[in-house]
Design an enzyme around this catalytic site. Sequence first.
Site, PDB file in Angstrom:
ATOM      1  N   ASP A  89      49.058  42.928  48.098  1.00  0.00           N
ATOM      2  CA  ASP A  89      48.231  42.462  46.967  1.00  0.00           C
ATOM      3  C   ASP A  89      48.769  43.136  45.709  1.00  0.00           C
ATOM      4  O   ASP A  89      48.530  44.329  45.491  1.00  0.00           O
ATOM      5  CB  ASP A  89      46.758  42.843  47.170  1.00  0.00           C
ATOM      6  CG  ASP A  89      46.084  42.083  48.314  1.00  0.00           C
ATOM      7  OD1 ASP A  89      46.777  41.728  49.281  1.00  0.00           O
ATOM      8  OD2 ASP A  89      44.862  41.873  48.237  1.00  0.00           O
ATOM      9  N   LYS A 151      44.599  35.932  43.247  1.00  0.00           N
ATOM     10  CA  LYS A 151      43.418  36.768  43.505  1.00  0.00           C
ATOM     11  C   LYS A 151      42.788  37.141  42.169  1.00  0.00           C
ATOM     12  O   LYS A 151      43.497  37.439  41.205  1.00  0.00           O
ATOM     13  CB  LYS A 151      43.877  37.999  44.291  1.00  0.00           C
ATOM     14  CG  LYS A 151      42.817  39.072  44.509  1.00  0.00           C
ATOM     15  CD  LYS A 151      43.390  40.203  45.363  1.00  0.00           C
ATOM     16  CE  LYS A 151      42.511  41.434  45.346  1.00  0.00           C
ATOM     17  NZ  LYS A 151      43.052  42.551  46.147  1.00  0.00           N
ATOM     18  N   LYS A 180      41.900  34.271  46.639  1.00  0.00           N
ATOM     19  CA  LYS A 180      41.094  35.405  47.106  1.00  0.00           C
ATOM     20  C   LYS A 180      40.184  35.849  45.966  1.00  0.00           C
ATOM     21  O   LYS A 180      40.648  36.094  44.854  1.00  0.00           O
ATOM     22  CB  LYS A 180      41.990  36.566  47.549  1.00  0.00           C
ATOM     23  CG  LYS A 180      41.200  37.821  47.969  1.00  0.00           C
ATOM     24  CD  LYS A 180      42.118  38.912  48.514  1.00  0.00           C
ATOM     25  CE  LYS A 180      41.366  40.226  48.705  1.00  0.00           C
ATOM     26  NZ  LYS A 180      42.242  41.304  49.234  1.00  0.00           N
TER      27      LYS A 180
END
Length: 212
Positions: A89, A151, A180
């Site tokens: 991430d 995300k 996400k």
Amino acid sequence: MAIAAFIDHTLLKPTATIPEIKQLCDEAMEHQFYAVCVNGCHVALAKKELKDSPVKVAAVVGFPLGAMSTQAKIAEAKDCIQQGADEIDMVINIGWLKSNLDEKVLEEIRDLKTSIGEKTLKVILETCYLTAEEKERVCKLAVQAGADYVKTSTGFGSGGATFEDVILMKKTVGSKVKIKASGGIKDKQAALKYIELGVSRIGTSSGPSLLK
């Protein structure tokens, strides 16, 4: 609906201790969460704790500011993968995006993806700092760069996930990449709403309480 399968059980506090990381992994296995999400120094421990379980290990890179050099992010990502991370991430370079240096933002995401190969790359936009136009632009750049997810947030900025941001992101990326939602998601109703809006993963430190 089995919300657990959407959850990245997260502990990214700078004060996180070894016993807390072990507890995170135990909870993830108990509740059958999709993954745990940890800082790089805890990846090897999490991998060991989760041995023989289906729970994945996600590691954050360039966290939480995104403002280090691309080479530093690549080195960090490669190290996390070597230690056993299944997913990365990464935080975008927000300053570059705001300076309209789209090519540099694109190249960085692409270089990160190339460096981790088949592993999953989630691109953290940190939406609280971006205009609607910037959110759209960076979503398109992430798609172009070959990312697997966009995300919303680190959870360390001035704001976290919002329904409005997820709607905008979904409208921009369609089914080209997954989404996400993370940052401030603490209750079941909110989690279900995000899933309804099309997210494939939810980052939260409140996984066990959220299931109740």
